[in-house]
Design an enzyme around this catalytic site. Sequence first.
Site, PDB file in Angstrom:
ATOM      1  N   GLU A  86      22.925  51.998  39.804  1.00 27.13           N
ATOM      2  CA  GLU A  86      23.118  50.558  39.629  1.00 27.13           C
ATOM      3  C   GLU A  86      24.053  50.043  40.720  1.00 27.13           C
ATOM      4  O   GLU A  86      24.793  50.831  41.317  1.00 27.13           O
ATOM      5  CB  GLU A  86      23.704  50.271  38.230  1.00 27.13           C
ATOM      6  CG  GLU A  86      24.827  51.213  37.854  1.00 27.13           C
ATOM      7  CD  GLU A  86      25.188  51.199  36.370  1.00 27.13           C
ATOM      8  OE1 GLU A  86      26.083  50.442  36.016  1.00 27.13           O
ATOM      9  OE2 GLU A  86      24.582  51.964  35.589  1.00 27.13           O
ATOM     10  N   LYS A 142      27.258  48.480  42.581  1.00 30.20           N
ATOM     11  CA  LYS A 142      28.685  48.440  42.256  1.00 30.20           C
ATOM     12  C   LYS A 142      29.134  47.003  42.497  1.00 30.20           C
ATOM     13  O   LYS A 142      29.085  46.499  43.614  1.00 30.20           O
ATOM     14  CB  LYS A 142      29.451  49.396  43.162  1.00 30.20           C
ATOM     15  CG  LYS A 142      30.931  49.470  42.842  1.00 30.20           C
ATOM     16  CD  LYS A 142      31.567  50.627  43.568  1.00 30.20           C
ATOM     17  CE  LYS A 142      32.990  50.853  43.118  1.00 30.20           C
ATOM     18  NZ  LYS A 142      33.876  49.730  43.363  1.00 30.20           N
ATOM     19  N   ASP A 199      31.593  43.955  42.996  1.00 33.68           N
ATOM     20  CA  ASP A 199      32.930  43.832  43.562  1.00 33.68           C
ATOM     21  C   ASP A 199      33.633  42.662  42.883  1.00 33.68           C
ATOM     22  O   ASP A 199      33.645  41.552  43.387  1.00 33.68           O
ATOM     23  CB  ASP A 199      32.817  43.609  45.075  1.00 33.68           C
ATOM     24  CG  ASP A 199      34.107  43.934  45.781  1.00 33.68           C
ATOM     25  OD1 ASP A 199      35.016  44.480  45.126  1.00 33.68           O
ATOM     26  OD2 ASP A 199      34.221  43.635  46.978  1.00 33.68           O
ATOM     27  N   TYR A 256      28.286  47.357  32.096  1.00 31.54           N
ATOM     28  CA  TYR A 256      27.741  48.647  32.517  1.00 31.54           C
ATOM     29  C   TYR A 256      28.344  49.849  31.793  1.00 31.54           C
ATOM     30  O   TYR A 256      28.024  50.985  32.116  1.00 31.54           O
ATOM     31  CB  TYR A 256      27.930  48.837  34.021  1.00 31.54           C
ATOM     32  CG  TYR A 256      29.341  48.521  34.501  1.00 31.54           C
ATOM     33  CD1 TYR A 256      30.417  49.293  34.109  1.00 31.54           C
ATOM     34  CD2 TYR A 256      29.579  47.438  35.339  1.00 31.54           C
ATOM     35  CE1 TYR A 256      31.699  49.002  34.531  1.00 31.54           C
ATOM     36  CE2 TYR A 256      30.862  47.141  35.765  1.00 31.54           C
ATOM     37  CZ  TYR A 256      31.916  47.926  35.368  1.00 31.54           C
ATOM     38  OH  TYR A 256      33.183  47.625  35.774  1.00 31.54           O
ATOM     39  N   LYS A 297      29.600  54.322  48.754  1.00 33.65           N
ATOM     40  CA  LYS A 297      30.049  53.105  49.440  1.00 33.65           C
ATOM     41  C   LYS A 297      29.090  52.777  50.571  1.00 33.65           C
ATOM     42  O   LYS A 297      28.788  53.638  51.403  1.00 33.65           O
ATOM     43  CB  LYS A 297      31.463  53.322  50.015  1.00 33.65           C
ATOM     44  CG  LYS A 297      32.550  53.378  48.952  1.00 33.65           C
ATOM     45  CD  LYS A 297      32.552  52.078  48.170  1.00 33.65           C
ATOM     46  CE  LYS A 297      33.817  51.824  47.422  1.00 33.65           C
ATOM     47  NZ  LYS A 297      34.893  51.241  48.061  1.00 33.65           N
ATOM     48  N   CYS A 305      52.939  20.194  63.164  1.00 36.40           N
ATOM     49  CA  CYS A 305      51.480  20.281  63.230  1.00 36.40           C
ATOM     50  C   CYS A 305      51.070  20.758  64.628  1.00 36.40           C
ATOM     51  O   CYS A 305      51.499  20.170  65.616  1.00 36.40           O
ATOM     52  CB  CYS A 305      50.881  18.909  62.928  1.00 36.40           C
ATOM     53  SG  CYS A 305      49.129  18.813  63.280  1.00 36.40           S
ATOM     54  N   CYS A 326      49.299  17.534  66.382  1.00 37.40           N
ATOM     55  CA  CYS A 326      49.953  16.275  66.744  1.00 37.40           C
ATOM     56  C   CYS A 326      51.472  16.391  66.785  1.00 37.40           C
ATOM     57  O   CYS A 326      52.157  15.450  67.167  1.00 37.40           O
ATOM     58  CB  CYS A 326      49.529  15.156  65.792  1.00 37.40           C
ATOM     59  SG  CYS A 326      50.203  15.331  64.127  1.00 37.40           S
ATOM     60  N   CYS A 371      49.728  18.744  57.328  1.00 36.01           N
ATOM     61  CA  CYS A 371      50.146  17.677  58.238  1.00 36.01           C
ATOM     62  C   CYS A 371      49.747  16.384  57.544  1.00 36.01           C
ATOM     63  O   CYS A 371      48.593  16.238  57.120  1.00 36.01           O
ATOM     64  CB  CYS A 371      49.405  17.805  59.568  1.00 36.01           C
ATOM     65  SG  CYS A 371      49.526  16.310  60.572  1.00 36.01           S
ATOM     66  N   CYS A 380      46.584  11.866  63.037  1.00 34.88           N
ATOM     67  CA  CYS A 380      46.543  13.196  63.658  1.00 34.88           C
ATOM     68  C   CYS A 380      45.150  13.445  64.251  1.00 34.88           C
ATOM     69  O   CYS A 380      44.148  13.418  63.524  1.00 34.88           O
ATOM     70  CB  CYS A 380      46.887  14.265  62.629  1.00 34.88           C
ATOM     71  SG  CYS A 380      46.540  15.932  63.207  1.00 34.88           S
TER      72      CYS A 380
HETATM   73  S1  IVH Z   1      31.366  52.572  35.896  1.00 32.39           S
HETATM   74  C1  IVH Z   1      34.305  55.496  34.335  1.00 32.39           C
HETATM   75  N1  IVH Z   1      29.660  50.911  37.006  1.00 32.39           N
HETATM   76  O1  IVH Z   1      34.278  49.917  40.107  1.00 32.39           O
HETATM   77  C2  IVH Z   1      33.305  54.716  35.073  1.00 32.39           C
HETATM   78  N2  IVH Z   1      31.961  50.671  37.526  1.00 32.39           N
HETATM   79  O2  IVH Z   1      35.952  51.700  41.690  1.00 32.39           O
HETATM   80  C3  IVH Z   1      33.874  53.532  35.721  1.00 32.39           C
HETATM   81  N3  IVH Z   1      32.468  48.817  39.020  1.00 32.39           N
HETATM   82  O3  IVH Z   1      36.836  50.291  37.757  1.00 32.39           O
HETATM   83  C4  IVH Z   1      33.099  52.352  35.677  1.00 32.39           C
HETATM   84  N4  IVH Z   1      30.402  48.106  39.249  1.00 32.39           N
HETATM   85  O4  IVH Z   1      35.599  48.035  37.884  1.00 32.39           O
HETATM   86  C5  IVH Z   1      30.947  51.279  36.893  1.00 32.39           C
HETATM   87  N5  IVH Z   1      28.045  49.486  37.905  1.00 32.39           N
HETATM   88  C6  IVH Z   1      29.331  49.852  37.774  1.00 32.39           C
HETATM   89  C7  IVH Z   1      30.364  49.175  38.443  1.00 32.39           C
HETATM   90  C8  IVH Z   1      31.677  49.632  38.295  1.00 32.39           C
HETATM   91  C9  IVH Z   1      31.667  47.911  39.574  1.00 32.39           C
HETATM   92  C10 IVH Z   1      33.925  48.891  39.230  1.00 32.39           C
HETATM   93  C11 IVH Z   1      34.739  49.139  37.981  1.00 32.39           C
HETATM   94  C12 IVH Z   1      35.569  50.363  38.297  1.00 32.39           C
HETATM   95  C13 IVH Z   1      35.570  50.360  39.768  1.00 32.39           C
HETATM   96  C14 IVH Z   1      35.841  51.738  40.330  1.00 32.39           C
END
Ligand code: IVH
Length: 679
Positions: free
Chosen positions: A117, A119, A121, A229, A317, A411, A414, A429, A434
């Site tokens: 799945e 990740k 952010d 998740y 990553k 600034c 100006c 400013c 300006c």
């Molecule tokens: S699983 C114990 N699934 O990534 C398993 N985490 O770097 C931990 N995160 O703290 C969580 N997407 O905040 C999981 N599909 C996903 C995620 C995910 C984002 C975040 C989560 C975790 C952090 C770790």
Amino acid sequence: MPKKLSEDIKKEIESLVKEINYHNYRYYVLDSPVITDEQYDKLYRRLVELEEMSGYVLPDSPTGRVGAPPLEKFAKVRHSMPMLSLDNAFNYDELREFDRRIKRLLGAAEEIEYTVEPKYDGLAIELTYAGGLLDRASTRGDGYEGEDVTRNIKTIRAAPLKIEPDECPGVIDIRGEVYMELEEFRKLNRHREDEGLPAFANPRNAAAGSVRQLDPAVTAKRKLYLACYGAGVSEGVDFGSQSDFIGWLKRKLFPTPAVFETASGIESAIDAVKRIEQMRDGFGFETDGAVIKVNDFGLQRKLGSKTREPRWAIAYKFQAHVATTRIVDIQGSVGRTGVITPFAVFEPVRIGGVTVSKSTLHNWDEIKRKDIKIGDTVVVERAGDVIPHVLMVVREKRTGRERDFPIPRHCPACGSNVVREEGEVAVKCIALGCPAQVREKIIHFASRNGMDIEGLGEKNVELLHSRGLIKGFEDIYRLRKEDFLALPRFAEKSASNMINAIERSKTATLARFLYSIGIIHVGEYAAKQLARNFAVLEDLYNVTPERIMAIKQMGEKIANAVAAFFSDKKNMETLETLKLLGLKIQNPDFTARKKKLPLEGITFVITGTLPRPRKEVEDMIEALGGRASSSVSAGTGYLVAGENPGSKLAKARQLGVKTITYGELEKMLREGQGSPTLF
Ligand code: IVH
């Protein structure tokens, strides 16, 4: 105490709560509403009315999502099970190594089943349901103890207030990520610019900043999403695997990851990771990787966890586009509202095929937080479709000759003294004339989302302004062909094109015009709301703040700013001048509001190159009541595929979303509109 509670009222309240919660789900989780905003508002108002009259408020009533008063500080919450972090892999071999380790630990010879799945952010949170009702929401904090942000999370419409149907007597912790979509992030930063506030550095900070607000009313204004998740404690329910669990979440109307795949063996998991990486730019939210998990919960339990990370999951990553370079200078740039934003000038460096020589540093606190000095060697990242930013300083490269960049007291454009409100990050400013502010105001006026004068971008405005040909945006309409011919790089054809573009902008919509003239606090949304409620510009002359506050989602700040704008003599003179110069503002939003629009409730996503600018096509869709979105989901009505379509096409196919050509869209628009004048 209930004042009057007949069975009928009770029944009506119960059915309204169910109905509104369902429409929230259609809109916020599936991105596929089945009623109009007006119909939704009507149901909501009726519920508020009945609740007030009877005092009967259900625990999962949608009215409980808003209206909580601000807090002094957040209470601490201990997680029943620690919220762990994830180990990282930076290449496929590290994923293969992860697989070997798992097989070794389990003594398994056969392939392991994994799930893959994206990740997200954002900000990790835990939703605790007791007896099926959302009881508490908390941030991850240090993994063991977080903060109680229940009232803020309740404002996120995608977060169910109740697990339906009632078969969850115990306590269940659902974990997920709160995030902000890229489009919303950009919009929010534009709004902040409108309001003279510093920008957020990235969608993650914007989401985290919005959740960690002491006043839930602020969180409620930010469009936040949720993807669930994981589970913490789960009394009374037994999930066999991650895929079972995700299926359960879906059935219980929780939002789940945009892509979820199961894969037998690490090689097919790697293929799934590759697919997610390809789709990445089409998601509309930021992902920095993919998470691979052992699917079977029994195996997960056998594998267990290290102190901070489980042994059964890993985050791959995605390749970041990064490079190191040196900051040769830090400077301040003045925006149209006077806010001075710092930016770094680099020794030019190539990142992912593009040469980068500067980047915004967002705000002065960010410089302090990252401890950035002139002369520092820094790591710069250019991610997906996000603008380049400084990730971190390479401290080991410091020579001692680096210099701090003091917050400017004058600034840079100006030279007037700047102001910084107590406790505020923004440095401003406030000089009226300006030149940088004037120039930026003109650029904003002519911009794509403003009056959309093609060709009159930053460079040309700067030229015209520096030559004294335009001193304010009204002067644009005094320009003649000869003025352009006198500029470098202009010839007969390009000069005529400019004049034509200026001429065309004279019939812009009132919504665009109100946004373009740069009334403080009035962003695109507020401008549209005003246009929907006032037939012609003149109806806004002498407007009172009260009249504006009567409009949905228009607060006191906007109301006062609009009223002040239209009572300023100089502004009124400018508007009159614009009229004399031939501006004939149209207002389709006002009339359009009266009848049901043909594309109402249909979401369109565009991918690839179309024969005309994307923004223009989106405007046409919206003019007919449709919604233009940047990411494909199950709720997308149509994917419009132009030339060289991106990863959105694959995603649409996967989700079974109907794909149409530009020609087909044009036909729909023509039919919907009934007359060809928009084209
Ligand atoms: S699983 C114990 N699934 O990534 C398993 N985490 O770097 C931990 N995160 O703290 C969580 N997407 O905040 C999981 N599909 C996903 C995620 C995910 C984002 C975040 C989560 C975790 C952090 C770790």
